[in-house]
Design a protein around this motif. Structure first.
Motif, PDB file in Angstrom:
ATOM      1  N   ILE A 122      -5.946  12.757  13.858  1.00 45.73           N
ATOM      2  CA  ILE A 122      -5.415  11.883  12.712  1.00 45.73           C
ATOM      3  C   ILE A 122      -5.089  10.386  12.558  1.00 45.73           C
ATOM      4  CG2 ILE A 122      -2.662  12.269  14.367  1.00 45.73           C
ATOM      5  CD1 ILE A 122      -1.754  13.410  11.339  1.00 45.73           C
ATOM      6  N   GLU A 123      -5.653  10.175  12.261  1.00 46.83           N
ATOM      7  CA  GLU A 123      -6.183   8.723  11.562  1.00 46.83           C
ATOM      8  C   GLU A 123      -4.676   7.965  11.238  1.00 46.83           C
ATOM      9  OE1 GLU A 123      -9.966   6.825  10.432  1.00 46.83           O
ATOM     10  OE2 GLU A 123      -9.826   9.248  10.001  1.00 46.83           O
ATOM     11  N   ILE A 124      -4.539   6.620  11.000  1.00 44.27           N
ATOM     12  CA  ILE A 124      -3.286   6.035  10.948  1.00 44.27           C
ATOM     13  C   ILE A 124      -3.348   5.084  10.074  1.00 44.27           C
ATOM     14  CG2 ILE A 124      -1.056   4.922  11.968  1.00 44.27           C
ATOM     15  CD1 ILE A 124      -1.193   6.335  14.399  1.00 44.27           C
ATOM     16  N   LEU A 125      -2.902   4.405   9.176  1.00 49.32           N
ATOM     17  CA  LEU A 125      -2.956   4.041   8.162  1.00 49.32           C
ATOM     18  C   LEU A 125      -2.729   2.949   8.176  1.00 49.32           C
ATOM     19  CD1 LEU A 125      -4.941   2.005   5.893  1.00 49.32           C
ATOM     20  CD2 LEU A 125      -3.724   4.094   4.072  1.00 49.32           C
ATOM     21  N   VAL A 126      -2.390   1.134   8.129  1.00 50.74           N
ATOM     22  CA  VAL A 126      -1.045   0.412   8.007  1.00 50.74           C
ATOM     23  C   VAL A 126      -1.404  -0.823   7.214  1.00 50.74           C
ATOM     24  CG1 VAL A 126      -0.178  -1.679   9.919  1.00 50.74           C
ATOM     25  CG2 VAL A 126      -0.758   0.803  10.779  1.00 50.74           C
ATOM     26  N   CYS A 127      -1.314  -0.948   6.081  1.00 52.96           N
ATOM     27  CA  CYS A 127      -1.864  -2.004   5.216  1.00 52.96           C
ATOM     28  C   CYS A 127      -0.752  -3.140   4.657  1.00 52.96           C
ATOM     29  CB  CYS A 127      -1.600  -1.880   3.837  1.00 52.96           C
ATOM     30  SG  CYS A 127      -2.608  -0.109   3.492  1.00 52.96           S
ATOM     31  N   VAL A 166     -15.264   4.404   3.823  1.00 51.20           N
ATOM     32  CA  VAL A 166     -14.481   3.357   3.967  1.00 51.20           C
ATOM     33  C   VAL A 166     -15.512   2.264   3.263  1.00 51.20           C
ATOM     34  CG1 VAL A 166     -14.048   1.397   6.413  1.00 51.20           C
ATOM     35  CG2 VAL A 166     -14.593   4.019   6.530  1.00 51.20           C
ATOM     36  N   GLY A 167     -14.744   1.027   2.953  1.00 51.61           N
ATOM     37  CA  GLY A 167     -15.020  -0.347   2.099  1.00 51.61           C
ATOM     38  C   GLY A 167     -14.962   0.128   0.247  1.00 51.61           C
ATOM     39  N   GLN A 168     -14.620   1.709   0.641  1.00 50.52           N
ATOM     40  CA  GLN A 168     -14.004   2.252  -1.150  1.00 50.52           C
ATOM     41  C   GLN A 168     -13.395   2.896  -1.646  1.00 50.52           C
ATOM     42  OE1 GLN A 168     -18.485   3.859  -2.154  1.00 50.52           O
ATOM     43  NE2 GLN A 168     -19.749   3.092  -0.837  1.00 50.52           N
ATOM     44  N   ARG A 169     -12.202   3.157  -0.796  1.00 54.22           N
ATOM     45  CA  ARG A 169     -11.564   3.724  -0.641  1.00 54.22           C
ATOM     46  C   ARG A 169      -9.876   3.212  -1.845  1.00 54.22           C
ATOM     47  NH1 ARG A 169     -10.203   5.800   5.232  1.00 54.22           N
ATOM     48  NH2 ARG A 169     -11.967   7.050   4.572  1.00 54.22           N
ATOM     49  N   MET A 170     -10.312   1.988  -2.685  1.00 51.97           N
ATOM     50  CA  MET A 170      -9.424   1.330  -3.406  1.00 51.97           C
ATOM     51  C   MET A 170      -8.999   1.245  -4.437  1.00 51.97           C
ATOM     52  SD  MET A 170      -7.563  -1.782  -0.553  1.00 51.97           S
ATOM     53  CE  MET A 170      -7.524  -1.203   1.690  1.00 51.97           C
ATOM     54  N   SER A 171      -8.707   1.768  -5.599  1.00 53.00           N
ATOM     55  CA  SER A 171      -8.959   1.380  -6.770  1.00 53.00           C
ATOM     56  C   SER A 171      -7.221   0.982  -7.179  1.00 53.00           C
ATOM     57  CB  SER A 171      -7.975   2.717  -7.279  1.00 53.00           C
ATOM     58  OG  SER A 171      -9.609   3.603  -6.958  1.00 53.00           O
ATOM     59  N   ILE A 172      -7.563  -0.792  -8.667  1.00 53.30           N
ATOM     60  CA  ILE A 172      -6.912  -1.217  -8.524  1.00 53.30           C
ATOM     61  C   ILE A 172      -5.894  -0.283  -9.929  1.00 53.30           C
ATOM     62  CG2 ILE A 172      -6.276  -3.757  -9.848  1.00 53.30           C
ATOM     63  CD1 ILE A 172      -8.891  -3.911  -8.046  1.00 53.30           C
ATOM     64  N   LEU A 173      -4.471  -0.287  -9.485  1.00 52.39           N
ATOM     65  CA  LEU A 173      -4.447   0.409 -11.249  1.00 52.39           C
ATOM     66  C   LEU A 173      -3.248  -0.874 -11.435  1.00 52.39           C
ATOM     67  CD1 LEU A 173      -2.012   3.260  -8.778  1.00 52.39           C
ATOM     68  CD2 LEU A 173      -4.570   2.994  -9.609  1.00 52.39           C
ATOM     69  N   ASN A 174      -2.383  -0.049 -11.885  1.00 47.90           N
ATOM     70  CA  ASN A 174      -1.188  -1.814 -13.385  1.00 47.90           C
ATOM     71  C   ASN A 174      -0.421  -2.350 -12.625  1.00 47.90           C
ATOM     72  OD1 ASN A 174      -2.308  -1.494 -15.929  1.00 47.90           O
ATOM     73  ND2 ASN A 174      -2.332   0.975 -15.953  1.00 47.90           N
ATOM     74  N   SER A 175       0.171  -2.849 -13.543  1.00 49.57           N
ATOM     75  CA  SER A 175       0.987  -4.465 -12.751  1.00 49.57           C
ATOM     76  C   SER A 175       2.182  -3.716 -13.727  1.00 49.57           C
ATOM     77  CB  SER A 175       0.567  -5.278 -13.222  1.00 49.57           C
ATOM     78  OG  SER A 175      -0.551  -5.673 -12.321  1.00 49.57           O
ATOM     79  N   THR A 176       2.941  -4.000 -13.060  1.00 51.52           N
ATOM     80  CA  THR A 176       4.635  -4.402 -13.074  1.00 51.52           C
ATOM     81  C   THR A 176       4.952  -5.304 -13.690  1.00 51.52           C
ATOM     82  OG1 THR A 176       7.076  -3.582 -12.878  1.00 51.52           O
ATOM     83  CG2 THR A 176       5.968  -5.013 -11.336  1.00 51.52           C
ATOM     84  N   THR A 177       6.147  -5.850 -14.236  1.00 51.56           N
ATOM     85  CA  THR A 177       6.247  -7.554 -14.626  1.00 51.56           C
ATOM     86  C   THR A 177       7.605  -7.301 -14.020  1.00 51.56           C
ATOM     87  OG1 THR A 177       7.937  -6.429 -16.351  1.00 51.56           O
ATOM     88  CG2 THR A 177       6.033  -6.774 -17.916  1.00 51.56           C
ATOM     89  N   THR A 190     -10.161   0.043  12.115  1.00 51.21           N
ATOM     90  CA  THR A 190     -10.815   0.060  11.410  1.00 51.21           C
ATOM     91  C   THR A 190      -9.982  -0.881   9.994  1.00 51.21           C
ATOM     92  OG1 THR A 190     -12.383   1.669  11.337  1.00 51.21           O
ATOM     93  CG2 THR A 190     -12.815   0.683   9.103  1.00 51.21           C
ATOM     94  N   LEU A 191     -11.332  -2.254   9.575  1.00 54.73           N
ATOM     95  CA  LEU A 191     -10.654  -2.555   8.439  1.00 54.73           C
ATOM     96  C   LEU A 191     -10.685  -2.837   7.170  1.00 54.73           C
ATOM     97  CD1 LEU A 191      -9.590  -6.571   9.509  1.00 54.73           C
ATOM     98  CD2 LEU A 191     -10.788  -5.589   7.662  1.00 54.73           C
ATOM     99  N   GLU A 192      -9.876  -3.203   6.057  1.00 58.04           N
ATOM    100  CA  GLU A 192     -10.769  -3.122   4.897  1.00 58.04           C
ATOM    101  C   GLU A 192      -9.610  -3.782   4.275  1.00 58.04           C
ATOM    102  OE1 GLU A 192     -10.718   1.577   3.446  1.00 58.04           O
ATOM    103  OE2 GLU A 192      -9.443   1.758   5.015  1.00 58.04           O
ATOM    104  N   ARG A 193     -10.403  -4.348   3.233  1.00 55.57           N
ATOM    105  CA  ARG A 193      -9.828  -6.011   2.834  1.00 55.57           C
ATOM    106  C   ARG A 193      -9.056  -5.231   1.574  1.00 55.57           C
ATOM    107  NH1 ARG A 193     -12.045 -11.405   0.193  1.00 55.57           N
ATOM    108  NH2 ARG A 193     -10.236 -12.118  -0.778  1.00 55.57           N
ATOM    109  N   MET A 194      -7.640  -5.844   1.270  1.00 57.13           N
ATOM    110  CA  MET A 194      -6.831  -5.312  -0.050  1.00 57.13           C
ATOM    111  C   MET A 194      -7.912  -6.391  -1.140  1.00 57.13           C
ATOM    112  SD  MET A 194      -3.388  -4.045   1.053  1.00 57.13           S
ATOM    113  CE  MET A 194      -2.978  -5.391   2.187  1.00 57.13           C
TER     114      MET A 194
END
Length: 659
Positions: free
Chosen positions: A391-396, A475-486, A422-426
């Motif tokens: 099992i893996e643990i993710l910390v952001c 790894v390195g391709q796991r993040m998608s930029i979604l929408n924003s709130t106000t 393993t490090l992935e940039r946000m």
């Protein structure tokens, strides 16, 4: 370096002299995909790149480029011989221009054969390729205003009645704009269009400020809340048994009696976790008076007496280890993450079995942390039948002690051979994040700030953007930029998975003030939901019916499904553990399991998880997925109530729903 022997016959002695090679700019033999760009002139009084690493005696081109790449920065510069700087290519266009290479003429402090810039001049390199793949999907989902609220929740929990219970600070003088709160409310989402009926006022007897909560595995799926703010609240143990149904008010309320049941030590900023044997582990936090409570204890307290076990590593890392991350591993051992450290504990003695590598922090600061007040968020990544993979643990997210928010996620398989992070940039910096496990095995990262630490008035620059993390991608391709709130959602904001697959977003009371005393970010009562991409593509959600909802380990249980897009051959089934969340701490680890199942026609048989190590006993939301689209959930209990919490506490003023 060449050594020449020069003989001077007149003096009849040998003189040793050294001929120094001329230092050059390193353009070949570079690590990875780095490529030299030129000598960059940094405007006086300004910096091109945000992150500086001072290497007085050991600055080299290779070391600098490797460090920048390890943290996801595709541009690097070396300055003054001893400085390594990391950033983005876009930083250069905004802050500098190139000059002749000859002006970058200072040798590197750790390699005198190569040049490392000069005063306000950077020997500059770019990564020749794509270092971070941040997807920008056309279907990104969206934020949606839900309704006005009555409370800034510090604790949010979805009950098996499909209502959301909110707990908030009550009586915490000076930290609330409101003086008439009862400390607890329940939201009926089916009545969201009828404000007056949607909210049910509830009551707590002591202040739950900075407490901990989990959902118990008893028949009633009671919510237990422990610890809190000051005096008796520091020892508080509170129970609520969800009742009522959508559209129908319940009548149960929070139950608490300090004289009958309490913690053994005063605590706030503590974490609770259900152990595989069904008992409750409470660990860490502050004691009354703000000293370290560097220990753990067990509930229910046995008649034999005190269960407190000292944890010296919490004493050593205090106060940056509050709200530690606690998770059950498939071996039955426990993962604990605190400050920038992590280890595996024995489940019986609580001795350390394995000290894990320190968590990477900022590119220029190894002292950055991941727990309160340098607050990040941690979750377990999905487990898939037959549960043989580690099992893996993710910390952001998180922050440095100097309040510079982190812009990366890290992950580890703690029980793998030679575990490493393993490090992935946000896409952006984020402290005070919330992470939500979604039924398709992805994770939403949202809320938080781009600068600061946890606390009142100590964070700035709300991060308004949501990010989707998909561990099924490379790894390195796991993040998608979604929408924003106000709406700013920072300190004391929450994000919670709802039974229909939406994410409920609530709260924020950073209480940052302008010089005139007015609030920059006032207490936030408005509620939003995020509609994830799997619900915003216009597909009808699948449906299922279930009759058996009390599951034994390794048992087989049938559901009848109705799919509208695909067939059972591409259907998935997921179990999302019930959880409570506060301060970015999801107190079930955000556990999600994809069990094995078979189908004959539209009747499918699901194999329950095999044991309490893979899936500690408790309540779960059961979803089916028709391709990408999840159903509404049904609640199932897995593993029963082995510690018989349903018969505890044995006092007439407490509800005991049975086991």
């Amino acid at each position: 370096m060449a050594v020449l022997f020069l003989v001077y016959p007149v003096l009849s002695q040998i003189v040793y002299a050294t001929a120094q090679s001329v230092a050059t700019i390193q353009t070949t033999g570079l690590p990875g995909q780095w490529k030299y760009q030129g000598c960059l002139n940094e405007p006086s009084g300004q910096t091109v790149f945000r992150y500086e690493i001072d290497q007085t005696n050991n600055n080299t081109v290779d070391a600098c480029l490797n460090q920048c790449a390890a943290f996801g920065y595709p541009a690097a510069g070396l300055e003054d011989g001893s400085k390594c700087l990391c950033g983005d290519i876009t930083d250069v266009a905004a802050n500098g221009h190139y000059v002749a290479d000859s002006q970058c003429n200072m040798p590197c402090s750790g390699d005198l054969t190569h040049l490392c810039g000069a005063d306000n001049l950077l020997t500059t390199y770019y990564w020749n390729g794509t270092m971070n793949v941040w997807h920008t999907p056309s279907n990104a989902g969206y934020y949606q205003f839900l309704m006005g609220g009555v409370v800034v929740p510090l604790m949010a929990t979805v009950g098996i009645n499909n209502k959301v219970t909110f707990l908030e600070k009550k009586g915490t003088e000076g930290f609330s704009e409101f003086t008439n709160s009862t400390g607890a409310y329940e939201l009926d989402l089916s009545l969201a269009n009828d404000f007056g009926r949607a909210w049910r006022e509830m009551h707590v007897k002591s202040d739950i400020f900075c407490s901990a909560s989990i959902v118990l595995p008893d028949k009633g799926a009671r919510q237990i809340n422990v610890a809190g703010w000051s005096n008796q609240a520091n020892y508080g143990v509170r129970f609520y048994t969800p009742d009522g149904s959508p559209g129908v008010n319940g009548t149960n309320d929070w139950e608490e009696n300090y004289n009958e049941i309490s913690l053994q030590r005063s605590r706030w900023y503590t974490t609770a976790m259900l152990m595989p044997n069904g008992s409750i582990l409470v660990a860490g936090g502050k004691a009354e008076g703000n000293s370290a409570q560097s220990n753990l204890e067990i509930l229910p307290r046995p008649s034999s007496g005190d269960t407190v076990v000292t944890l010296d590593f919490l004493q050593r890392t205090y106060p940056n280890n509050l709200y530690p991350s606690l998770m059950v591993l498939p071996s039955g051992r426990f993962f604990i993450g605190y400050y920038n450290e992590a280890r595996i504990l024995d489940p019986v003695t609580f001795d350390t079995v394995t000290v894990l590598p320190n968590m990477p922090g900022a590119v220029n600061n190894s002292l950055a942390g991941r727990t309160y007040p340098l607050e990040g968020s941690a979750v377990l990544l999905p487990q898939h039948a037959p549960y043989s993979d580690p099992i893996e643990i993710l910390v952001c997210g998180g922050s440095t002690p100097e309040a510079v928010a982190l812009d990366n996620c890290i992950s580890i398989a703690p029980e793998a051979t030679n575990p490493t992070w393993t490090l992935e940039r946000m896409p952006s910096k984020r402290v005070l994040p919330c992470m939500v496990t979604l039924p398709d095995g992805t994770y939403m990262i949202l809320n938080g700030a781009q600068q600061g630490v946890a606390g009142f008035g100590t964070a700035f620059g709300p991060n308004l953007n949501a990010v989707l993390y998909d561990p099924s991608q490379p790894v390195g391709q796991r993040m998608s930029i979604l929408n924003s709130t106000t709406i700013a959602r920072m300190y004391h904001s929450e994000a919670t998975l709802l039974p229909d697959g939406r994410v409920l977003i609530s709260g924020s009371d950073s209480l940052t003030r302008y010089p005139n005393g007015s609030y920059v970010y006032p207490e936030e009562l408005r509620l939003e939901v995020y509609i994830p991409p799997y619900l915003s593509q216009g597909l009808q959600q699948p449906q299922f019916t279930i009759s058996e909802t009390d599951w034994a380990y390794s048992g087989e249980y049938s559901i009848v499904v109705t799919l509208f897009q695909g067939t059972t051959s591409n259907m998935r089934v997921s179990l999302v553990a019930a959880s409570s969340s506060t301060h970015g701490n999801v107190m079930s680890g955000g556990r999600i399991i994809f069990p094995e199942f078979t189908c004959a026609g539209n009747t499918c048989t699901i194999a329950a998880p095999p044991n309490a190590f893979v899936s500690p006993p408790g309540w779960h939301q059961l979803f089916i997925l028709d391709g990408p689209t999840p159903s509404h959930s049904a609640w199932v209990r897995v593993g029963g109530d082995p510690a018989q919490l349903g018969n505890w506490p044995n006092f007439p003023d407490f509800t005991r729903p049975g086991v």
